[in-house]
Design an enzyme around this catalytic site. Structure first.
Site, PDB file in Angstrom:
ATOM      1  N   ARG A 236      -8.904  15.809 -52.930  1.00  0.00           N
ATOM      2  CA  ARG A 236      -8.077  15.802 -51.078  1.00  0.00           C
ATOM      3  C   ARG A 236      -9.102  16.174 -50.352  1.00  0.00           C
ATOM      4  NH1 ARG A 236      -5.663  13.746 -54.176  1.00  0.00           N
ATOM      5  NH2 ARG A 236      -3.469  13.307 -54.570  1.00  0.00           N
ATOM      6  N   GLU A 265      -3.600  10.706 -43.446  1.00  0.00           N
ATOM      7  CA  GLU A 265      -3.626   9.577 -43.703  1.00  0.00           C
ATOM      8  C   GLU A 265      -2.125   8.873 -43.852  1.00  0.00           C
ATOM      9  OE1 GLU A 265      -4.823   9.094 -47.895  1.00  0.00           O
ATOM     10  OE2 GLU A 265      -6.518  10.570 -47.996  1.00  0.00           O
ATOM     11  N   HIS A 285      -8.795   6.247 -48.895  1.00  0.00           N
ATOM     12  CA  HIS A 285      -8.677   6.258 -50.299  1.00  0.00           C
ATOM     13  C   HIS A 285      -7.636   5.616 -51.097  1.00  0.00           C
ATOM     14  CE1 HIS A 285      -4.908   9.891 -51.217  1.00  0.00           C
ATOM     15  NE2 HIS A 285      -5.824   9.554 -52.376  1.00  0.00           N
TER      16      HIS A 285
END
Length: 320
Positions: A236, A265, A285
Site C-alpha cells: 500500500r 487509485e 496495481h
C-alpha cells in the site's frame, strides 16, 4: 437479490466460472470507477447486495446513509475502505473471507516481476527497442545480494522462498512475533530498522495498512539505502511517508524503485510524479489481478452472498 459489482475494469467477472454461482440473482456489473457519493448513491439506490473488488471504492457513512435497501457488502480480505461502524449502525452486514493461511501467490509473483524488471531495466529496454534503439543500460545481478523483506506475513514468506531459490541473502524486519517466525523459517533478522534499510540491496514492503503502519517508512529510512538499491512496494502506498519516495529517488537513495500501488487509485492521465521518473518501474496495481486469483476470490465472495440469501451468513465482520 439485486446485486451490484463495482470496478470490474475489464468486464472479467461475467466470464469467470464462479459467476454461475449468482445465476439465481439479478446482477449488474459496473466497469467504470465512480467515487462521487451522490452519483454512486443514484447508481446503487435499488441494490441489496454490493460486491467490492478489494479496495477500489471507498464505502463511507455518507454513501451508506443514502442506500436504504442495502443489506450486504460481500468482499474478500481486509476492509480499511469500509466504514464498519456505519454499516453496523445502518444494519448492513459485511462479509469478508480473510483466507487465513492462504497467501496471494499472484502478488508474490508480481513482486518478483517488479524486482526483476527494475534490476534488469526491462521496461526501459523494451521501450528503446520499440523506438528503434538497441541496449540502453546495464542492469544488476541479484544472486548473493541482500533481499530485505519488511513485514513477514503470508505473501512475504512466498517472496522469501523465491529470493532464496535465486541465491539471495534474505534479511527480515518486522514486529517481534513476525521476526521470530522468520528466524524459525531459517532467515536472518536485521539488528535494527536502520541496519535493515542500510543493508538491503532490494527492499520490498509486505505490511498491512493500519494506523500503526501508516507512514512507517520515513524519509530518514530511505536516505539510509544504498544508491544502488531498489525499493519495491506491492502493498500500500501510504505505508511510505507522503512525498518521501519521490524525494529520496531524486536524491539518489535508493537508486531505483518498483511500485504497484498509489495514494489514490486509479491513476489516470499519467498524473503521478513517479511516472515521470526514468529510475522507477510503475504498474497499475496488478498484484492480485490474474484470472486464477479472481476465480478464487469471487468464488468466496459469491458463496457469501448465497449464504446470506439462505439466512446463514458466513465470514461475518459485523454481526447486526
Amino acid at each position: 437479490m439485486k446485486i451490484a459489482i463495482l470496478d470490474d475494469y475489464h468486464d472479467t467477472v461475467r466470464t469467470l466460472a464462479a459467476f454461475r454461482k449468482l445465476a439465481a440473482h439479478d446482477v449488474q456489473v459496473w466497469n467504470d470507477h465512480l467515487q462521487d457519493t451522490d452519483a454512486l448513491a443514484a447508481r446503487l439506490k435499488e441494490v441489496e447486495a454490493l460486491v467490492l473488488i478489494r479496495e477500489r471504492t471507498k464505502i463511507r457513512a455518507p454513501l451508506l446513509e443514502k442506500l436504504p435497501k442495502l443489506k450486504l457488502i460481500s468482499q474478500r480480505s481486509v476492509y480499511p475502505h469500509i466504514d464498519i461502524e456505519a454499516c453496523t449502525r445502518l444494519g448492513v452486514l459485511v462479509c469478508s473471507n480473510m483466507h487465513t493461511g492462504t497467501p496471494s501467490y499472484a502478488t508474490s509473483e508480481m513482486t518478483w516481476a517488479l524486482i526483476l524488471a527494475a534490476a534488469r531495466e526491462i521496461p526501459q529496454n523494451v521501450a528503446a527497442l520499440k523506438a528503434g534503439k538497441w541496449q540502453v543500460g546495464v542492469g544488476s545481478t541479484l544472486r548473493g545480494k541482500y533481499l530485505g523483506i519488511f513485514g513477514y506475513g503470508r505473501i512475504a514468506g512466498e517472496v522469501a522462498k523465491i529470493g532464496a531459490a535465486m541465491g539471495m541473502r534474505i534479511l527480515v524486519w518486522a514486529r517481534e512475533a513476525s521476526r521470530q517466525k522468520a528466524q524459525a523459517d531459517g532467515y536472518a533478522v536485521a539488528a535494527s530498522k536502520e541496519a535493515f534499510f542500510a543493508t538491503s540491496d532490494v527492499l520490498t514492503l509486505h505490511l498491512r495498512l493500519v494506523d500503526a503502519t501508516r507512514g512507517i517508512v520515513t524519509a530518514a529510512d530511505l536516505a539510509r539505502m544504498k544508491p544502488t538499491a531498489i525499493f519495491v512496494n506491492t502493498s500500500r502506498a501510504p505505508l511510505v511517508e507522503p512525498g518521501a519516495l519521490v524525494a529520496a529517488l531524486k536524491a539518489g537513495r535508493p537508486g531505483k524503485a518498483a511500485v504497484d500501488v498509489y495514494e489514490e487509485e486509479p491513476v489516470l492521465g499519467g498524473k503521478h510524479p513517479l511516472l515521470a521518473m526514468e529510475n522507477v518501474v510503475c504498474t497499475p496495481h496488478l498484484g492480485y489481478v490474474t484470472r486464477d486469483e479472481y476465480e478464487l476470490q469471487f468464488a468466496d465472495i459469491f458463496d457469501q452472498i448465497n449464504a446470506f440469501a439462505a439466512g446463514k451468513p458466513i465470514n461475518v465482520v459485523n454481526p447486526v
